[in-house]
Design a protein around this motif. Structure first.
Motif, short mmCIF file in Angstrom:
data_model
loop_
_atom_site.label_atom_id
_atom_site.label_comp_id
_atom_site.label_asym_id
_atom_site.label_seq_id
_atom_site.Cartn_x
_atom_site.Cartn_y
_atom_site.Cartn_z
N ILE A 137 0.86 -1.18 0.00
CA ILE A 137 0.00 0.00 0.00
C ILE A 137 0.90 1.23 0.00
CG2 ILE A 137 -1.77 1.29 1.26
CD1 ILE A 137 -2.51 -1.43 2.60
N LYS A 176 -0.57 -3.22 -6.43
CA LYS A 176 -0.44 -2.44 -5.21
C LYS A 176 -1.63 -1.48 -5.11
CE LYS A 176 4.55 -2.84 -5.47
NZ LYS A 176 4.66 -3.87 -4.44
N THR A 177 -1.84 -0.90 -3.95
CA THR A 177 -2.93 0.06 -3.76
C THR A 177 -2.33 1.44 -3.51
OG1 THR A 177 -4.39 -1.64 -2.85
CG2 THR A 177 -4.93 0.65 -2.34
N ASN A 202 -4.17 -0.38 -7.87
CA ASN A 202 -5.56 -0.16 -7.52
C ASN A 202 -5.69 1.22 -6.90
OD1 ASN A 202 -6.32 -2.93 -8.14
ND2 ASN A 202 -5.18 -3.46 -6.29
N TRP A 203 -6.67 1.98 -7.34
CA TRP A 203 -6.93 3.30 -6.75
C TRP A 203 -7.70 3.06 -5.46
CZ3 TRP A 203 -5.41 7.94 -6.13
CH2 TRP A 203 -6.27 8.95 -5.69
N GLY A 204 -7.08 3.44 -4.34
CA GLY A 204 -7.69 3.23 -3.03
C GLY A 204 -8.49 4.41 -2.53
N LEU A 256 -7.90 -2.35 4.57
CA LEU A 256 -7.10 -3.01 3.54
C LEU A 256 -6.19 -4.11 4.11
CD1 LEU A 256 -6.08 0.10 1.43
CD2 LEU A 256 -7.77 -1.66 0.83
#
Length: 186
Positions: free
Chosen positions: A61, A101-102, A143-145, A185
């Motif tokens: 993250i 990854k986020t 990934n867009w968190g 997460l």
């Protein structure tokens, strides 16, 4: 637990009460996280590209902590993107190092949140300022968190005792909201 990298992109963190408090709270809450204070490590904007890329690869993250400057990330963080997120590393046919990854944006604004609306002082919503970060995540396979925002924490108020108290409380709450997002997460 996942590996968390928090990148502080403020050009001069010593002059940001809000961002300093947010980061201090995160350090206390996430002692295992890696913190990357760009202004301390690279005051000359000359990055150790390999070292920065290694930090990104190790993370699950990635949190970008910054104030909005002129409707974007600060110049130090922008240069970090330009130098670190290069073709063949973060994107392109062989650039898969960040895939899966986020990416989370955590940012502050001097203007209050209600100023970010059509017809308001800032004329656009906060979401309309974020496409460059969302696309950075997309092109890198991340990934867009989402984001955590706190407004009304202008550095211009840092010498006003009442305003300081409010900034401190808002910053503490910001760190709590970010921790909730991160915890979800884990």
């Amino acid at each position: 637990m996942k590996n968390v990298l928090i990148v502080s992109g403020h050009n001069d963190l010593n002059n940001s009460l809000a961002n300093t408090i947010i980061l201090e709270n995160l350090q206390n809450s996430l002692p295992a996280a890696e913190f990357d204070f760009l202004d301390k490590l690279y005051p000359d904007y000359e990055f150790d590209v390999k070292k920065e890329q290694e930090k990104l690869v190790k993370a699950d993250i990635i949190v970008l902590q910054f104030p909005i400057f002129w409707y974007s990330v600060p110049s130090l963080m922008k240069k970090w993107f330009e130098d670190i997120f290069i073709h063949g590393f973060s994107h392109g046919s062989t650039g898969k190092a960040l895939a899966g990854k986020t990416l989370i944006a955590s940012f502050t604004t001097g203007s209050p949140a209600e100023a970010y609306k059509h017809g308001g002082m800032q004329n656009y919503t906060l979401d309309e300022f974020l496409p460059p970060l969302i696309q950075l995540a997309a092109i890198s396979g991340m990934n867009w968190g989402g984001y955590v925002h706190t407004g009304g924490v202008s550095y211009a108020s840092r010498n006003d005792e009442a305003a300081q108290k409010e900034i401190k409380e808002k910053s503490f709450q910001h760190a709590q909201r970010l921790m909730e997002k991160l915890t979800a997460l884990f």
